[in-house]
Design an enzyme around this catalytic site. Structure first.
Site, PDB file in Angstrom:
ATOM      1  N   SER A 202      -1.117  -1.267  12.523  1.00  0.00           N
ATOM      2  CA  SER A 202      -1.252  -1.166  13.897  1.00  0.00           C
ATOM      3  C   SER A 202       0.093  -0.063  14.758  1.00  0.00           C
ATOM      4  O   SER A 202      -0.105   0.368  15.643  1.00  0.00           O
ATOM      5  CB  SER A 202      -1.806  -2.756  15.085  1.00  0.00           C
ATOM      6  OG  SER A 202      -1.951  -2.475  15.983  1.00  0.00           O
ATOM      7  N   ALA A 204       1.419   2.350  12.494  1.00  0.00           N
ATOM      8  CA  ALA A 204       1.766   3.073  11.660  1.00  0.00           C
ATOM      9  C   ALA A 204       1.518   4.236  13.243  1.00  0.00           C
ATOM     10  O   ALA A 204       0.670   5.640  12.680  1.00  0.00           O
ATOM     11  CB  ALA A 204       0.590   3.527  10.426  1.00  0.00           C
ATOM     12  N   VAL A 226      -3.659   3.904  10.679  1.00  0.00           N
ATOM     13  CA  VAL A 226      -2.733   5.052  11.923  1.00  0.00           C
ATOM     14  C   VAL A 226      -2.724   3.887  12.727  1.00  0.00           C
ATOM     15  O   VAL A 226      -3.787   3.089  13.685  1.00  0.00           O
ATOM     16  CB  VAL A 226      -2.596   6.077  12.078  1.00  0.00           C
ATOM     17  CG1 VAL A 226      -2.475   7.328  10.963  1.00  0.00           C
ATOM     18  CG2 VAL A 226      -3.886   6.336  12.484  1.00  0.00           C
ATOM     19  N   ASP A 227      -1.940   4.073  14.057  1.00  0.00           N
ATOM     20  CA  ASP A 227      -1.406   2.990  15.181  1.00  0.00           C
ATOM     21  C   ASP A 227      -2.719   3.297  16.242  1.00  0.00           C
ATOM     22  O   ASP A 227      -3.459   3.708  16.355  1.00  0.00           O
ATOM     23  CB  ASP A 227      -0.306   3.875  15.544  1.00  0.00           C
ATOM     24  CG  ASP A 227      -0.097   3.222  17.509  1.00  0.00           C
ATOM     25  OD1 ASP A 227      -0.393   1.837  17.630  1.00  0.00           O
ATOM     26  OD2 ASP A 227       0.761   3.898  18.141  1.00  0.00           O
ATOM     27  N   GLY A 228      -3.248   1.865  16.074  1.00  0.00           N
ATOM     28  CA  GLY A 228      -4.086   1.520  17.103  1.00  0.00           C
ATOM     29  C   GLY A 228      -4.255   1.649  18.234  1.00  0.00           C
ATOM     30  O   GLY A 228      -5.472   2.021  19.621  1.00  0.00           O
TER      31      GLY A 228
END
Length: 394
Positions: A202, A204, A226-228
């Site tokens: 979460s 990234a 990648v980032d949520g």
């Protein structure tokens, strides 16, 4: 006569709604309580300040210094750095109690921030936001915090309360949501993941960390995360939807009337109108991302405000807004965001500035949590006493 008839119809409907909530208030102790924590950036200063204040209030009102936030919520959701906070305050020790208090979680992140966001190549790029940070360094910190007894890596099943953490899967080009419900369901054991990997996935954030390949405990499920925050920076709607449709963990929930929701933002909006536009009236790539992330958070807040429009006390959004309040130069950032006046989304769009500060809104919700826990609640005021055509700016 027509105007009087219309007015009477309006008041009748409002009174019926008030009576509906009067009946519901007797069951307030049965409401499912949701805590949601936004992502955003590398710092958890704002959301951390809100969490610490909430837990301090709970302990003060219960007279029990061992009370934890997880004791008063039924599910916790978080994105990005908010996912780390959500995981830390729900990760259970061997006795089934939260491993971290809110203050301990915030202090851990503050102490380890340099290691968590350690640049790969120092001095090559001037701006920190342009650095590719060391994923290995972040992973080491997360593993050290979420390993039980120094050996066993904790999984989604090892939380004292259900959690919900979103990321974005590059392989399927769709959001992927980690949840304890999926990890615990019979026949779905392939959806159990180690907690440190859930947090790493979460967090990234593109241009900060490389995409993170995460695999379930049994090796059957994998995603390239990648980032949520790119799709679900404010996970409140995801949490509400999850609860409404999860009849295994929340069988008594039939609608939003059965919910108490507290949503914490993690800082003032990063866009800010002309600040996102360059001298040639063009938006940079970074500004477009900021607009998208902020837009997601604000859209979710608007949706939740509409869903809870008949009883706004059941949904509280607390966010730093940069509008100040009774602040002074001697205050810390944490103290300042608590002193800021709160803002609230209006039912048909727009926002209004509240008289209450962020700190006072948290204190009021803490009281509501205690009342819900003891099934002792007070009725909302009668609409006949508070209604006017311009009431609350609506």
């Amino acid at each position: 006569m027509e105007l009087s008839k219309m007015t009477m119809e309006i008041f009748t409907k409002l009174e019926q709604q008030w009576l509906h909530h009067q009946n519901n208030s007797a069951n307030d102790g049965k409401k499912t309580r949701i805590l949601s924590i936004d992502g955003g950036g590398t710092s958890a200063i704002v959301a951390g300040a809100f969490l610490v204040h909430l837990e301090d209030q709970i302990q003060a009102k219960t007279g029990d210094s061992t009370s934890r936030i997880a004791d008063f919520f039924d599910i916790v959701a978080g994105t990005g750095i908010g996912a780390v906070l959500a995981t830390f305050i729900t990760a259970a020790d061997d006795a089934g109690r939260p491993m971290f208090s809110a203050r301990e979680a915030v202090e851990f992140l503050a102490k380890n921030e340099p290691a968590m966001f350690k640049p790969k190549r120092k001095g090559l790029l001037r701006r920190r936001k342009g650095h590719r940070c060391s994923g290995e360094s972040l992973e080491k910190v997360l593993k050290s915090a979420l390993t039980r007894g120094g050996a066993k890596a904790m999984t989604l099943r090892d939380t004292c309360k259900p959690i919900l953490v979103p990321c974005y899967d590059l392989k399927s080009a769709a959001p992927f949501v980690f949840s304890r419900a999926a990890a615990s369901a019979s026949g779905w054991s392939s959806l159990d993941f180690e907690l440190w990997k859930v947090c790493r996935a979460s967090m990234a954030t593109p241009a900060v960390f490389e995409p993170f390949g995460v695999t379930s405990v049994d090796g059957k499920t994998a995603c390239l995360a990648v980032d949520g925050g790119l799709v679900m920076n404010n996970p409140t709607a995801a949490a509400v939807t999850h609860v409404l449709h999860n009849k295994v963990d929340f069988p008594s929930v039939n609608g939003v009337d059965d919910l108490l929701v507290l949503s914490f933002g993690n800082g003032a909006l990063s866009t800010g109108g002309r600040r996102s536009v360059g001298g040639n009236d063009e938006c940079s790539t970074g500004s477009v991302i900021d607009i998208a992330v902020d837009g997601i958070s604000e859209t979710v807040d608007q949706m939740m405000g509409n869903a809870f429009s008949w009883n706004r006390n059941d949904y509280v959004r607390v966010q730093a807004n940069g509008l100040g309040g009774l602040v002074s130069e001697s205050m810390t950032i944490e103290e300042e965001v608590l002193k800021e006046r709160g803002i609230e989304s209006l039912t048909f769009g727009g926002k209004r500035l509240l008289n209450e500060t962020n700190g006072e809104r948290i204190e009021g919700f803490a009281q509501r949590l205690l009342l819900a826990a003891t099934s002792k609640t007070s009725l909302p005021p009668s609409p006949f006493k508070s209604f006017s055509p311009l009431h609350d700016g609506r």
